[in-house]
Every structure is written in structure tokens, then in C-alpha cells.
Scaffold this motif. Structure first.
Motif, PDB file in Angstrom:
ATOM      1  N   ARG A 272       0.840  -1.209   0.000  1.00 27.82           N
ATOM      2  CA  ARG A 272       0.000   0.000   0.000  1.00 27.82           C
ATOM      3  C   ARG A 272       0.876   1.262   0.000  1.00 27.82           C
ATOM      4  N   ALA A 273       1.949   1.223   0.784  1.00 27.51           N
ATOM      5  CA  ALA A 273       2.859   2.379   0.855  1.00 27.51           C
ATOM      6  C   ALA A 273       3.477   2.635  -0.521  1.00 27.51           C
ATOM      7  N   ALA A 274       3.909   1.574  -1.199  1.00 27.50           N
ATOM      8  CA  ALA A 274       4.534   1.728  -2.523  1.00 27.50           C
ATOM      9  C   ALA A 274       3.527   2.296  -3.523  1.00 27.50           C
ATOM     10  N   GLU A 275       2.305   1.788  -3.425  1.00 26.50           N
ATOM     11  CA  GLU A 275       1.241   2.253  -4.334  1.00 26.50           C
ATOM     12  C   GLU A 275       0.969   3.752  -4.129  1.00 26.50           C
TER      13      GLU A 275
ATOM     14  N   GLU B 165      14.273  -4.829   1.123  1.00 26.84           N
ATOM     15  CA  GLU B 165      12.873  -4.651   1.529  1.00 26.84           C
ATOM     16  C   GLU B 165      12.702  -3.394   2.402  1.00 26.84           C
ATOM     17  N   LEU B 166      13.594  -3.207   3.383  1.00 24.84           N
ATOM     18  CA  LEU B 166      13.495  -2.021   4.242  1.00 24.84           C
ATOM     19  C   LEU B 166      13.845  -0.752   3.451  1.00 24.84           C
TER      20      LEU B 166
ATOM     21  N   LEU C 104      12.028   4.287   0.952  1.00 27.62           N
ATOM     22  CA  LEU C 104      11.843   5.134  -0.240  1.00 27.62           C
ATOM     23  C   LEU C 104      10.395   5.613  -0.304  1.00 27.62           C
ATOM     24  N   SER C 105       9.462   4.709  -0.048  1.00 29.51           N
ATOM     25  CA  SER C 105       8.040   5.092  -0.090  1.00 29.51           C
ATOM     26  C   SER C 105       7.728   6.136   0.993  1.00 29.51           C
ATOM     27  N   LEU C 106       8.231   5.899   2.199  1.00 29.80           N
ATOM     28  CA  LEU C 106       7.953   6.868   3.278  1.00 29.80           C
ATOM     29  C   LEU C 106       8.562   8.235   2.955  1.00 29.80           C
TER      30      LEU C 106
ATOM     31  N   SER D 188       8.485   1.936  -5.939  1.00 34.71           N
ATOM     32  CA  SER D 188       8.243   2.329  -4.546  1.00 34.71           C
ATOM     33  C   SER D 188       8.285   3.837  -4.355  1.00 34.71           C
ATOM     34  N   GLY D 189       8.507   4.598  -5.459  1.00 37.72           N
ATOM     35  CA  GLY D 189       8.451   6.062  -5.327  1.00 37.72           C
ATOM     36  C   GLY D 189       9.688   6.803  -5.801  1.00 37.72           C
ATOM     37  N   ALA D 190      10.762   6.083  -6.173  1.00 36.59           N
ATOM     38  CA  ALA D 190      11.969   6.769  -6.659  1.00 36.59           C
ATOM     39  C   ALA D 190      11.714   7.332  -8.064  1.00 36.59           C
ATOM     40  N   ASN D 191      12.496   8.362  -8.460  1.00 40.76           N
ATOM     41  CA  ASN D 191      12.315   8.918  -9.818  1.00 40.76           C
ATOM     42  C   ASN D 191      13.626   9.308 -10.480  1.00 40.76           C
TER      43      ASN D 191
END
Ligand code: SAM
Ligand code: FES
Length: 349
Positions: free
Chosen positions: A35-38, A251-252, A257-259, A289-292
């Protein structure tokens, strides 16, 4: 007690949590990771679309006067095969990178006094003169305010200086006594004051790091508001004092990254080579997971295998052109696109 799912939604709306709330998420990440990654992905897409920025990394020296316990190119590693690129070679890397579509060059190295302010300034000026549409990022460690000012005046746009850990005592476990947490933090503030787009960051799973430290990292980043954040797993290097320590986990790192994306929605956030080293799909997972940002290597192939911060580093054999083709394909497969763009932070450039 907290409701984990509600907390992650709250982070998306409010972009900050309390220390206890961050800590709860970190401890209970197993149930909320996807959910966090999404959510992080949707925030990133909303701001930057499906574009992935690339930075051409030029690792121009592996000499270093420091002795960080974790780092493979520390001064005390007498097995390291040392090299320095000449100013002409550095500029040559930027020229070939330009042809490949890079519009940001990251000049990174150990703290090597051989490259005086004058030499570095000349290199920055030359690159900016030849490629006025490009950004130059420096990542050459701690320097005086005056040195940073000269480099900024020479045209450097950005500076990466990971603080390594927000916890002063933990910093003391990772570095010898002649290195100072206070100085590193002061350097970050100086860089911001001088108008550099500034990158802070830390290793995930470095020896002695606690989950509480990670919650503090998020609060610290929210307060500092760097334009860039670099995080990657700690990976041991066999010829360092931490050679037998356990590596940080992919994994952590992905969860953090998401947080970070949810906490600093606009931030420029790389999926690092270290993440790609501990997990063959690490960089793709990082983007999901949110990186760009991706930072492929532009250093000449004959020195690639010598800039070894940790064991088993990937992409040490390929030519830059091969690397970029490989990455384009990987990124496309997951629905994103590498773009030819300076990729400035939304508030700058
Ligand atoms: N000398 C500059 C500095 O101190 O910022 C830049 C080079 S330094 C090698 C770049 C980063 O590599 C460090 O900030 C650290 O976080 C990371 N690094 C060093 N050793 C590592 C290791 N064993 N595993 C993962 N990352 C490492
Ligand atoms: Fe200087 Fe790692 S100890 S770059």
C-alpha cells in the motif's frame, strides 16, 4: 494503538507523522508495504509523471583522506587500486554523456586534496561552458564554506552530501574520532544557504542503526527539506572494519523510499546502484516504490572496477552506452520512461 492502514493514508494527506507513528509504520511494514509503494508511486506520478531522470555519474577519484569504517575506498584500505582522472578525462566523460542524452553530470569522489578548489572550479566551468543546458552536481564531501562558495560561483548547481545518520552517537560508531557529525550537518546547512540544490541521505542497515534512528531520519528530512535524498542499503566491503557485518535489506530500503516520497512529495529520489546490487530488480522496485532518478556510471571502463565502495558492485564492466540502453529497457518494462532533461527540483532550475 495505531491502525497501520490509516496511518499510511494519513501520511499521504498530511506529509508528516509523529516519531511514534513513523516507528509504528517501520515496525509493522510487513502488512503495509505494498500500500505504501502504491501511494508513493501515485504521489510521484502526480508530480513528475512517468518520467525518470538520469544523472551521469563520473567517479573521478578513489583517493580519500577519510577512514569511514564502512567504505571500500577509505584511506586505510591499502588494497584499493587508486586512480585519478585528469580534468580533460572528466570533461571527456561529460561530452560522451551529453551525446547519450545526459543533462546532469555528478562528479563524485573521495575527499582528495589533489583536486584544489581551483582545479575543480575549472572543471565545473568547462563542463558548463561546453554544455550550458546541463546541471553539474558535486559529491566530494566536506569542505569549508569558502570552498563551497567558490564551487557554486563556478557554476555547480547541486551537491550531494549524505549525512549518513541523524544520530550523533551512531555517527561515532561509523566514523573515526577525527570526523564530526556536527561538521557534516553544518556543511549541509552551508550548501543550502549557498543555493545549491542539496542532497542529504543515509545508508539503510548500517551497523548499529535502530528502527528509532530511522523514524528520526524521516523527521530530520522533513525539517531539512533537501531537494534530493540518497538512500541505499549498507553493503559490506571485505577490506574494511565492517567487512563481516550484515548488509542492509532491499525490503526495508524500498519501504523507506516510499515513506520519504510521502513525506517529501517533490523530492528527487534515486533508486541507487547499491539497491541494484543487493537485489537484481532493486532499481525497478525502487521506482515502483516512489523513486524517480537513476544514476548510471559514465566513468571510463578502465577505472570502473576501482571505485568499489562495497563488494559485488554492479555495472562495473559495461560501457556507458550499454548501461543506458539496458536501463531504458528495464524502465520501459515497468511503464516508465527515461527522459533527456536536467530534472531539476520543482522549486528550482
Ligand atoms: N566523499 C564523498 C562524501 O563523503 O560524501 C562522496 C563519496 S562517498 C563514497 C558516497 C556515499 O557512498 C557515502 O555517502 C555513503 O553513504 C556511501 N557508501 C560508502 N560505503 C558504502 C557501503 N559500504 N555500502 C553502501 N553505501 C556506501
Ligand atoms: Fe572517503 Fe569513503 S571514506 S569516500
Amino acid at each position: 494503538m495505531y491502525n497501520t492502514a490509516e496511518l499510511i493514508d494519513k501520511l499521504k494527506t498530511e506529509t508528516i507523522l509523529s516519531r511514534d507513528e513513523y516507528l509504528h509504520l517501520i515496525k509493522n511494514r510487513g502488512v503495509i508495504r505494498e500500500r505504501a509503494a502504491e501511494l508513493a508511486g501515485s504521489v510521484r506520478d502526480g508530480i513528475y509523471g512517468k518520467s525518470i531522470y538520469i544523472r551521469g555519474l563520473i567517479e573521478f577519484t578513489n583517493y580519500c583522506r577519510n577512514n569511514c569504517y564502512y567504505c571500500g575506498i577509505r584511506a586505510g584500505n591499502d588494497k584499493a587500486d587508486r586512480y585519478r582522472l585528469t580534468p580533460e578525462e572528466i570533461i571527456g566523460c561529460s561530452d560522451s554523456g551529453y551525446e547519450l542524452g545526459f543533462r546532469t553530470f555528478v562528479l563524485q569522489g573521495g575527499e582528495d586534496p589533489y583536486y584544489s578548489d581551483d582545479i575543480l572550479s575549472r572543471v565545473v566551468r568547462d563542463i558548463k561552458g561546453r554544455h550550458p543546458d546541463c546541471a553539474v552536481t558535486l559529491s566530494v564531501g566536506e569542505k569549508s564554506y569558502e570552498s563551497y562558495r567558490k564551487l557554486r560561483n563556478a557554476g555547480a548547481d547541486r551537491y550531494l552530501l549524505r549525512h549518513e545518520t541523524v544520530n550523533r552517537e551512531h555517527y561515532g560508531m561509523l566514523h573515526p574520532d577525527n570526523m564530526s557529525w556536527d561538521n557534516r550537518m553544518q556543511c549541509l546547512r552551508n550548501l543550502k544557504e549557498l543555493g545549491f540544490q542539496t542532497g542529504a541521505g543515509f545508508m539503510v542497515g548500517s551497523p548499529g542503526q535502530t528502527e528509532e534512528d530511522l523514524a528520526d531520519e524521516l523527521l530530520f528530512l522533513k525539517e531539512l527539506k533537501p531537494e534530493m535524498v540518497g538512500i541505499g542499503p549498507f553493503i559490506p566491503h571485505q577490506d574494511t572494519p565492517f567487512g563481516k557485518e550484515t548488509a542492509g535489506s532491499a525490503e526495508l530500503t524500498l519501504f523507506l523510499l516510499s515513506l520519504i516520497r510521502l513525506t517529501l512529495p517533490d523530492v528527487l529520489l534515486p533508486a541507487t546502484t547499491a539497491l541494484g546490487t543487493i537485489d537484481p530488480m532493486g532499481r525497478e522496485k525502487g521506482i515502483l516504490s516512489g523513486a524517480n532518478v537513476l544514476m548510471p556510471n559514465l566513468s571510463p571502463v578502465n577505472v570502473r572496477g576501482k571505485y568499489l565502495l562495497y563488494d559485488n558492485k554492479i555495472c562495473t564492466g559495461e560501457e556507458a552506452a550499454q548501461c543506458i540502453e539496458c536501463l531504458k529497457g528495464r524502465v520501459r518494462k515497468i511503464g516508465y520512461e527515461i527522459v533527456t532533461d536536467r530534472g531539476d527540483h520543482k522549486d528550482c532550475g
